[in-house]
Design an enzyme around this catalytic site. Sequence first.
Site, PDB file in Angstrom:
ATOM      1  N   ARG A   1     -10.238  -1.069  -7.339  1.00  0.00           N
ATOM      2  CA  ARG A   1      -9.169  -1.028  -8.344  1.00  0.00           C
ATOM      3  C   ARG A   1      -9.679  -1.819  -9.546  1.00  0.00           C
ATOM      4  O   ARG A   1      -9.840  -3.052  -9.470  1.00  0.00           O
ATOM      5  CB  ARG A   1      -7.880  -1.643  -7.789  1.00  0.00           C
ATOM      6  CG  ARG A   1      -6.868  -1.950  -8.876  1.00  0.00           C
ATOM      7  CD  ARG A   1      -5.500  -2.284  -8.338  1.00  0.00           C
ATOM      8  NE  ARG A   1      -4.859  -1.107  -7.804  1.00  0.00           N
ATOM      9  CZ  ARG A   1      -3.558  -1.020  -7.533  1.00  0.00           C
ATOM     10  NH1 ARG A   1      -2.765  -2.050  -7.749  1.00  0.00           N
ATOM     11  NH2 ARG A   1      -3.047   0.082  -7.060  1.00  0.00           N
TER      12      ARG A   1
ATOM     13  N   HIS B   1      -4.750   7.295 -11.087  1.00  0.00           N
ATOM     14  CA  HIS B   1      -4.422   6.720  -9.775  1.00  0.00           C
ATOM     15  C   HIS B   1      -4.391   7.859  -8.755  1.00  0.00           C
ATOM     16  O   HIS B   1      -3.333   8.234  -8.240  1.00  0.00           O
ATOM     17  CB  HIS B   1      -3.066   6.015  -9.861  1.00  0.00           C
ATOM     18  CG  HIS B   1      -2.790   5.046  -8.754  1.00  0.00           C
ATOM     19  ND1 HIS B   1      -3.664   4.808  -7.708  1.00  0.00           N
ATOM     20  CD2 HIS B   1      -1.713   4.238  -8.526  1.00  0.00           C
ATOM     21  CE1 HIS B   1      -3.139   3.915  -6.893  1.00  0.00           C
ATOM     22  NE2 HIS B   1      -1.964   3.545  -7.362  1.00  0.00           N
TER      23      HIS B   1
ATOM     24  N   CYS C   1       6.120   5.232  -7.890  1.00  0.00           N
ATOM     25  CA  CYS C   1       4.904   4.767  -7.199  1.00  0.00           C
ATOM     26  C   CYS C   1       5.045   3.332  -6.712  1.00  0.00           C
ATOM     27  O   CYS C   1       4.298   2.902  -5.837  1.00  0.00           O
ATOM     28  CB  CYS C   1       3.701   4.913  -8.110  1.00  0.00           C
ATOM     29  SG  CYS C   1       3.932   4.176  -9.728  1.00  0.00           S
TER      30      CYS C   1
HETATM   31  N1   CP Z   1       1.591   2.005  -6.201  1.00  0.00           N
HETATM   32  C1   CP Z   1       0.614   1.087  -6.084  1.00  0.00           C
HETATM   33  O1   CP Z   1      -0.580   1.360  -6.292  1.00  0.00           O
HETATM   34  O2   CP Z   1       1.061  -0.143  -5.704  1.00  0.00           O
HETATM   35  P1   CP Z   1       0.218  -1.492  -5.764  1.00  0.00           P
HETATM   36  O3   CP Z   1      -0.083  -1.752  -7.236  1.00  0.00           O
HETATM   37  O4   CP Z   1       1.097  -2.549  -5.171  1.00  0.00           O
HETATM   38  O5   CP Z   1      -1.052  -1.305  -4.993  1.00  0.00           O
END
Ligand code: CP
Length: 260
Positions: free
Chosen positions: A58, A85, A217
Site C-alpha cells: 500500500r 484500489h 469501502c
Molecule cells: N477499505 C480499505 O482498504 O480499508 P483500510 O484502509 O482500513 O485498509
Amino acid sequence: MIFAKPSARTRVSFETGFEWMGGHALFLGPNDIGIGKREAIKDISRLFSRYNDLVMARLFDHDHITELAEYASVPIINGLTDYNHPCQIMADIFTVWEHRADLEDLKVVYIGDGNNIVHSWLHLAMRFPMHFVCSCPEGYEPDPDTIQKARDVGISNVEVIYDPNLAVKDADVVYTDVWASMGKKDETDMREKIFKDYQVDESLMESSGKHTFFMHCLPAERGREVTDGVMEADYSIVFDQAENRMHVQNAIMVYLSENK
Ligand code: CP
C-alpha cells in the site's frame, strides 16, 4: 506486506487470510523500511523477491507500485495507491453478485470524490459490462484519461452526472467513500462545504426508485459522506464487502502463487 499508509481492513484481511491458508504474513508499517526514502524501491523489490513468495504493498504514488512490480521476480499485489484500489473493487463486485444473484444490467452509482475507488470501478468497467455513474462536484471528477479508456473499450456505459438525485435513478448499488482520502485530510473542512449536497442519506437512497444496495469501502465518516441510518439500514452491505476482501484476496493470492 508493505504499508506506507494506515489500514485496518487491508492489513487484517491479508494477514489473517494468508495465515488461514498456511502462510506467514509479515507486516511492515510506515516507519519500518522507509521504502523510497531509506532505500530505493528497486532495491527493496529485488531484496524482497529473495525472501518472499508474494508482496502486497500500500503506497502513495502509483508509479512506486509499478516500479516495485517491474523489478520483482515474485507477484506484487496493489493494496491501494493514490490512483486505485483493485482488491477492494474485486471484493465489491463479488459482494454485488452474492446479494443480487446475477450481474446482468447492473447500474452502480458512486457518489462523492472521484478518487482511487472510482478509478478501480472504471478499470472494472473496461473488463465487465455495466452502467457506471460517478456523481461528484465539478472539479472533483475522476482522471479524464481513465474515463476515456473505459468509454473507448465500449462494453460499459460510463457517465459523470453532477446531480446526485438524477444519478441514483434506477441504481442497483449506491456507493460512497470519504470526501477527503488519505493524503487529503488537511482539506477536510473545505471539502465538507463543497461535498455537502453529496451525502448519501435515506432520502437519496429512496430516490433510486427501486431496491438499492448501499456500499462503502470503509472506513466511513458517519454524518459526513453517509448517515448513520444508511450505514445501519437493511440495504447496507458494507460488512459483507469488508469480509469479502479476505476471501477474494485469498483467491488472488492462490491464483498468483499458481501462475507465477
Ligand atoms: N477499505 C480499505 O482498504 O480499508 P483500510 O484502509 O482500513 O485498509
